[in-house]
Design a protein around this motif. Sequence first.
Motif, PDB file in Angstrom:
ATOM      1  N   VAL A 226       0.847  -1.190   0.000  1.00 21.01           N
ATOM      2  CA  VAL A 226       0.000   0.000   0.000  1.00 21.01           C
ATOM      3  C   VAL A 226       0.883   1.241   0.000  1.00 21.01           C
ATOM      4  O   VAL A 226       1.797   1.366   0.811  1.00 21.01           O
ATOM      5  CB  VAL A 226      -0.930   0.008   1.236  1.00 21.01           C
TER       6      VAL A 226
ATOM      7  N   ARG B 164      -0.654   4.672  -0.480  1.00 20.88           N
ATOM      8  CA  ARG B 164      -1.427   5.678   0.248  1.00 20.88           C
ATOM      9  C   ARG B 164      -2.898   5.468  -0.059  1.00 20.88           C
ATOM     10  O   ARG B 164      -3.264   4.748  -0.979  1.00 20.88           O
ATOM     11  CB  ARG B 164      -1.014   7.089  -0.154  1.00 20.88           C
ATOM     12  N   ARG B 165      -3.754   6.092   0.729  1.00 24.09           N
ATOM     13  CA  ARG B 165      -5.191   6.060   0.489  1.00 24.09           C
ATOM     14  C   ARG B 165      -5.535   7.235  -0.409  1.00 24.09           C
ATOM     15  O   ARG B 165      -5.265   8.385  -0.090  1.00 24.09           O
ATOM     16  CB  ARG B 165      -5.959   6.145   1.809  1.00 24.09           C
TER      17      ARG B 165
ATOM     18  N   GLU C 236     -11.692   7.653   0.242  1.00 23.08           N
ATOM     19  CA  GLU C 236     -12.095   6.789   1.352  1.00 23.08           C
ATOM     20  C   GLU C 236     -12.374   5.356   0.919  1.00 23.08           C
ATOM     21  O   GLU C 236     -12.383   4.455   1.752  1.00 23.08           O
ATOM     22  CB  GLU C 236     -13.318   7.355   2.062  1.00 23.08           C
TER      23      GLU C 236
ATOM     24  N   ARG D 103     -10.705   3.992  -2.127  1.00 24.30           N
ATOM     25  CA  ARG D 103      -9.655   3.559  -3.054  1.00 24.30           C
ATOM     26  C   ARG D 103      -8.280   3.676  -2.398  1.00 24.30           C
ATOM     27  O   ARG D 103      -8.025   4.594  -1.633  1.00 24.30           O
ATOM     28  CB  ARG D 103      -9.679   4.379  -4.338  1.00 24.30           C
ATOM     29  N   VAL D 104      -7.410   2.724  -2.755  1.00 27.99           N
ATOM     30  CA  VAL D 104      -6.058   2.673  -2.217  1.00 27.99           C
ATOM     31  C   VAL D 104      -5.077   2.546  -3.370  1.00 27.99           C
ATOM     32  O   VAL D 104      -5.298   1.769  -4.301  1.00 27.99           O
ATOM     33  CB  VAL D 104      -5.900   1.471  -1.259  1.00 27.99           C
TER      34      VAL D 104
ATOM     35  N   SER E  39      -4.315   1.487  -8.605  1.00 29.56           N
ATOM     36  CA  SER E  39      -5.329   1.839  -7.622  1.00 29.56           C
ATOM     37  C   SER E  39      -6.385   0.748  -7.570  1.00 29.56           C
ATOM     38  O   SER E  39      -6.856   0.278  -8.601  1.00 29.56           O
ATOM     39  CB  SER E  39      -5.977   3.178  -8.008  1.00 29.56           C
TER      40      SER E  39
ATOM     41  N   ASP F 218     -11.034  -0.512  -2.032  1.00 29.93           N
ATOM     42  CA  ASP F 218     -10.876  -1.141  -0.718  1.00 29.93           C
ATOM     43  C   ASP F 218     -11.816  -0.447   0.253  1.00 29.93           C
ATOM     44  O   ASP F 218     -11.423   0.464   0.975  1.00 29.93           O
ATOM     45  CB  ASP F 218      -9.422  -1.039  -0.258  1.00 29.93           C
TER      46      ASP F 218
ATOM     47  N   LYS G  57      -9.362  -0.925   6.724  1.00 24.77           N
ATOM     48  CA  LYS G  57      -8.637   0.333   6.918  1.00 24.77           C
ATOM     49  C   LYS G  57      -7.147   0.027   6.885  1.00 24.77           C
ATOM     50  O   LYS G  57      -6.496  -0.101   7.908  1.00 24.77           O
ATOM     51  CB  LYS G  57      -9.019   0.974   8.256  1.00 24.77           C
TER      52      LYS G  57
ATOM     53  N   LYS H   6      -0.331   2.664   5.266  1.00 20.32           N
ATOM     54  CA  LYS H   6       0.796   2.776   4.347  1.00 20.32           C
ATOM     55  C   LYS H   6       1.856   1.737   4.700  1.00 20.32           C
ATOM     56  O   LYS H   6       2.210   1.556   5.865  1.00 20.32           O
ATOM     57  CB  LYS H   6       1.392   4.183   4.438  1.00 20.32           C
TER      58      LYS H   6
END
Length: 101
Positions: free
Chosen positions: A17, A19-20, A23, A25-26, A38, A41, A45, A48
């Motif tokens: 991961v 970064r987010r 709210e 998508r990651v 991307s 998700d 939660k 990184k």
Amino acid sequence: MARGVKIGDEVAITATVRRRVTEDRVSVSIPSYGFPHSIVDRTSKVKKGQALELVGDVTHIDGDWVTVNLGLSVTVNMDTLRLVTAYKPPTRKAPLVDKPT
């Protein structure tokens, strides 16, 4: 890792991961891919640096490079894959030729 990979096999790629993005998508980094990717998700939660496993089907093999369908085609090195399920072609239940009458 996955030397016996063939077309149609289900494989897993361990992504990290980055970064987010929003709210739901990651952004993840896939080893030997070279581009950010991307994914949706909504449930967890993730933080990184956390590892995620992405599962897809093999669509093309070119030497050590394998194309995997993860919603879009991603070409990665074969060493970054892990075989989840080998492809088994469907079996025929009825004979191809009719019985003589």
